[in-house]
Scaffold this active site. Structure first.
Site, mmCIF file in Angstrom:
data_model
loop_
_atom_site.group_PDB
_atom_site.id
_atom_site.type_symbol
_atom_site.label_atom_id
_atom_site.label_comp_id
_atom_site.label_asym_id
_atom_site.label_seq_id
_atom_site.Cartn_x
_atom_site.Cartn_y
_atom_site.Cartn_z
ATOM 1 C CG PHE A 7 -1.959 -1.097 1.253
ATOM 2 C CD1 PHE A 7 -3.137 -0.818 0.529
ATOM 3 C CD2 PHE A 7 -1.794 -2.191 1.993
ATOM 4 C CE1 PHE A 7 -4.098 -1.731 0.776
ATOM 5 C CE2 PHE A 7 -2.696 -3.083 2.062
ATOM 6 C CZ PHE A 7 -3.960 -3.055 1.345
ATOM 7 C CG ASP A 8 1.081 5.893 -1.937
ATOM 8 O OD1 ASP A 8 2.336 6.049 -1.575
ATOM 9 O OD2 ASP A 8 -0.005 6.745 -2.334
ATOM 10 C CG LEU A 9 1.190 6.979 4.563
ATOM 11 C CD1 LEU A 9 0.326 5.971 5.379
ATOM 12 C CD2 LEU A 9 2.432 7.154 5.445
ATOM 13 C CG ASP A 10 1.774 10.708 1.829
ATOM 14 O OD1 ASP A 10 1.393 10.447 3.100
ATOM 15 O OD2 ASP A 10 3.015 11.100 1.640
ATOM 16 C CB VAL A 161 -3.495 -0.907 -3.071
ATOM 17 C CG1 VAL A 161 -4.569 0.427 -3.087
ATOM 18 C CG2 VAL A 161 -3.940 -2.070 -3.355
#
Length: 216
Positions: A7-10, A161
């Site tokens: 997963f990306d964060l921002d 994602v």
């Protein structure tokens, strides 16, 4: 079969725009450069080096700009953040189903872990991968390659994602499938044009779409 999900964060797990944009503004003001214009959503996602270059900061002043950015971000910017509605529930369901959940963010891992811990995301993650403070692994292709190795994951059974083209391109370069989070900060059509395997408009549909993709 999908086993590992990165997963990306921002713009994917958290709405981090205010903290990032306010901290960029702070850096530009300290550099005595023109202020940001109205549409600044593109600043969320790419590496700081790329963003400040695009804003016209000379190469020799990039490190200074990033230092000014972090001056504010480290103090208050990281907390100008919030989880997207329903995202913790989605992570909980995926975690309960036995998926290996990993963070893969261009943000320095020092700040990323602070955020995932504070907002309750960390408890669902097996691994957290991010860049170093000097910019090492801020490129998503390099970061995901590193994450695949460190998590002992196979590209064929891994998924990325993210809300920006960098996430989708990074996944493709590592032979991974991807889901574009169109509720994040990507520009119109960016995720589609980058070749995301699926696109979601609502973070509460994440679990459902992953299950659909896994059935293909």
């Amino acid at each position: 079969m999908i086993q590992t999900i990165f997963f990306d964060l921002d713009g994917t797990l958290t709405d981090s725009g205010p903290g990032i944009i306010n901290s960029v503004s702070h850096a530009l003001e300290k550099l005595k450069m023109p202020p940001l214009e109205d549409n600044n959503s593109w600043l969320v996602g790419p590496s700081l080096w790329d963003s400040f270059t695009k804003l016209g900061v000379p190469r020799e002043k990039l490190d200074v700009a990033i230092s000014f950015y972090r001056e504010r971000y480290c103090a208050i910017g990281w907390a100008e953040n919030s989880c997207y509605p329903g995202i913790l529930n989605q992570l909980s369901k995926l975690h309960s189903d036995g998926y290996i959940l990993c963070l893969a963010t261009s943000k320095p891992i020092y700040y990323a872990k602070k955020i995932t811990g504070y907002f309750g995301i960390q408890e669902y993650l097996t691994h957290q991968f991010g860049s170093e403070l000097d910019g090492t692994r801020s490129d998503k292709t390099e970061l995901l390659k590193f994450g695949l190795i460190k998590s002992n994951s196979r590209c064929q059974s891994s998924l990325m994602v993210g809300d920006r083209k960098h996430d989708i391109i990074g996944a493709k370069n590592n032979l991974m499938r991807s889901i574009g989070a169109d509720y994040g900060y990507g520009e119109k059509g960016e995720l589609y044009l980058s070749g995301a395997d699926q696109i979601i408009l609502d973070p509460t549909k994440l679990y459902e779409v992953i299950k659909i993709l896994e059935g293909k």
